[in-house]
Design a protein around this motif. Sequence first.
Motif, short mmCIF file in Angstrom:
data_model
loop_
_atom_site.label_atom_id
_atom_site.label_comp_id
_atom_site.label_asym_id
_atom_site.label_seq_id
_atom_site.Cartn_x
_atom_site.Cartn_y
_atom_site.Cartn_z
N ARG A 94 -1.20 0.84 5.88
CA ARG A 94 -0.72 1.63 4.76
C ARG A 94 -0.31 2.99 5.27
O ARG A 94 -0.94 3.56 6.17
CB ARG A 94 -1.78 1.75 3.66
N ARG B 258 0.37 11.76 6.88
CA ARG B 258 0.71 12.00 8.28
C ARG B 258 0.19 10.80 9.08
O ARG B 258 -0.99 10.66 9.32
CB ARG B 258 0.09 13.29 8.80
N THR C 266 -7.22 5.29 11.59
CA THR C 266 -6.09 6.13 11.19
C THR C 266 -5.62 6.94 12.38
O THR C 266 -6.43 7.53 13.12
CB THR C 266 -6.49 7.07 10.04
N SER D 224 3.61 7.08 12.93
CA SER D 224 4.15 6.38 11.76
C SER D 224 4.73 5.02 12.11
O SER D 224 5.27 4.34 11.25
CB SER D 224 5.25 7.25 11.12
N GLU E 149 0.20 6.99 5.44
CA GLU E 149 -0.57 8.17 5.08
C GLU E 149 0.37 9.38 5.06
O GLU E 149 1.50 9.31 5.60
CB GLU E 149 -1.70 8.40 6.09
N ASP F 189 0.82 -1.22 0.00
CA ASP F 189 0.00 0.00 0.00
C ASP F 189 0.85 1.26 0.00
O ASP F 189 0.53 2.25 0.67
CB ASP F 189 -0.95 0.01 1.21
N SER G 252 -9.41 5.74 -5.51
CA SER G 252 -10.24 5.45 -4.34
C SER G 252 -11.68 5.85 -4.63
O SER G 252 -11.95 7.03 -4.91
CB SER G 252 -9.73 6.21 -3.11
N GLU H 54 -11.28 0.61 9.13
CA GLU H 54 -10.03 1.36 9.04
C GLU H 54 -9.90 2.28 10.25
O GLU H 54 -10.86 3.00 10.60
CB GLU H 54 -9.97 2.20 7.77
N LYS I 72 -0.51 6.71 9.78
CA LYS I 72 -0.77 5.44 9.09
C LYS I 72 -2.23 5.07 9.27
O LYS I 72 -2.96 5.65 10.10
CB LYS I 72 0.10 4.34 9.70
N THR I 73 -2.66 4.09 8.50
CA THR I 73 -4.00 3.49 8.63
C THR I 73 -3.83 1.99 8.80
O THR I 73 -3.12 1.35 8.02
CB THR I 73 -4.86 3.79 7.40
N ASP J 289 -1.89 9.38 13.96
CA ASP J 289 -0.76 10.19 13.52
C ASP J 289 0.59 9.57 13.82
O ASP J 289 1.63 10.21 13.65
CB ASP J 289 -0.83 11.59 14.16
#
Length: 699
Positions: free
Chosen positions: A681, A685, A646, A650, A683, A406, A451, A644, A687-688, A648
Amino acid sequence: MDPSLGGHDGPTTQLELAVLGTLFTESPIGLHVLDPDLCLVRFNRAARHIRAFPLDDAVGRHPREWAGDFYSGAFETMLRDVLSDGVAVLDVEARGHLTPGSPETVLSISTFRLEDPAGAVLGVMAAIVDVTDQHRATARLELLERANGRIGTTLDIFRTAQEFADALVPALADVVAVEVLDSVLRGEVSAPGAVFEHGALRCAGVSASVPEPADRLPTIGEAIGLLFGTPFSQSLSDLQPRLVAELTSGNGWPNHEAVRGRRMLEAGAHSLLVLPLAARGAVLGVAHCYRDRTPGAFDDDDLALASELADRVALCLDNARLYTRERSAARILQLSLRPPQVVGHAAVETASSYFPLGAGGDWFDVIPLSGARVALVTGDTAGQGLQAAATMGEVRAAIGALAVLDLPPDEVLQRLHALVTRLRGERPDHTDPTEHDPSDGHTTCLYLVYSPVTRRCAVASAGHPPPVVALPDGRVEYATVPVGPSLGRGMPKYATAEFELAEGSVLLLSNTAMLRSVSDDAQEQLASVADVLLPTDRPLQEMCDEVLYSLTPHKAESDDAVLLLARTRVLGPDQVRSWTLANRPESAGEARDAVEEALAAWGLEQHAFTASLVVSELVTNAIRYADGDIGLRLILDGPVLVCEVTDDSSTAPHLRYAEEADEGGRGLYLTWQVSRRWGTRPEPRGKTIWAELALSEAD
């Protein structure tokens, strides 16, 4: 006085007499002495051996009476011109036949005026040389040179065979037919041995000096059997040419050979050459040449010349066979690697046309991603054949592996660039300058991610043309995409372009050659497909076919045809729910409540417990390791529910197998146990973390 030893009246020196005597007794050049009326008065001993002119009763007679087929009005005009102006004429060719139906004889004649010391004209002398052998040798060399330039211009078996037949007619034979084994057409090889193990012979080329009745010549592609005890079977058995100088029904075998023998007898063939075609230890077929109109039988010189040309065409046919085999294998490999049809994807409706006409390395892929997204990929691998197809397979496999991560499109291409560079470095040195190495060319790739939730499209290019976008409002344009270097070439600087697409937009992705075959101008390329891409709500496969039809007339036959059309879809509020949660312990319970409410609204209450468990664990992890707000999203993607979360942070989570005494560490383990698949995956800022839950036991 014997006319063949005649002298010259008048005072002469001993030297002159000796020269004169030698010319008339020892010279290999035939000499004819004619008086002013062009009647023969003298000839030397060598002239008796020139069969074109029988001289036993020729003295005192004009050449028209004894020169036979070699006399013409032009010949007499030349003699009279020499008599009148005294200018010698050198090396004039005279052609004729000794007897009707005999081979042509060629003479070289030079003429000189004879004068006495006072300048009075006494007559004319002709010096005659039979140059038939030299002329035939020159003609053979010229035929060999012409044939070498005409045979083997392509790697097509039928065309090569036809070039050979055309080269020999009418210069050597009246009819030439080339037959190859069926196995050769499949790219296979047959070793020398029993001819009946080779299979059928099939006519690949035929040529005749004049039109023949259809039943006297084989047709291209006609399968012809092989009978034992004929020059054809014998030549294929021992790979030696055969010369049948006099072909008649008395030879025996033509009466029993129902196809070749019958046709030759009906055509009136009187002489035959049979030439085996073999190269590199492989038996390829047989060629036969016969004369039915040209007088004179084939001789050993003709057989030697034809055999040399047969060796040449056999090598060309074997090259074509090897090319056919590799091209067929490459096409089979390409078709086996063709991506499966993607049916019912939530993000896009797709249609494709994939024709590896040139057995090169062009491909496309439709790869489902997390979050109901989809990756559309197309690319080219330079070159043709097995190596190009294998390189394509390596690149496609690498893209499939990278897509699972991803990553953003530009990062996918950067990693792919590194992989292609390494693969090129691992290849052995390519020492054969005649063989094409696809690693020396360019491998291009276009990687696009769409998407259906956000209607956002992210795309990056490695030397590949950007996609064509047809919008529902009637606009057709190229997407603005920064084009980086081809994979494995230069510095891997790639950038991702993002843009929003309206629902029902059509994306057109193709291999490099398709649109560039129309023109190098972008506007002309767009104009060639604009009409067939609009309106965008027509059946997509119909649109794909029409694009192919409109571009095919411009495309080279050796280029692959790869087209991928994708019509965008959008997931609305009835399929997507999103929440923003504060980073506090109570948010885990809020997330469970929100999930249960959403699933109840969708009529999926039976899956509420599992979905709430997964979301609770993922939100709890985000609360523990992240600082900012937490995003929660549910996507109803057909038979799959996507959860999902999400944050902040990483930091990517890692699946752990907690021991019985451990108090924590079971969150992702539980997620893995109850979900169909899960992953993370990056992002812009953070990840998800996502997990897919099957809504039916079949999934």
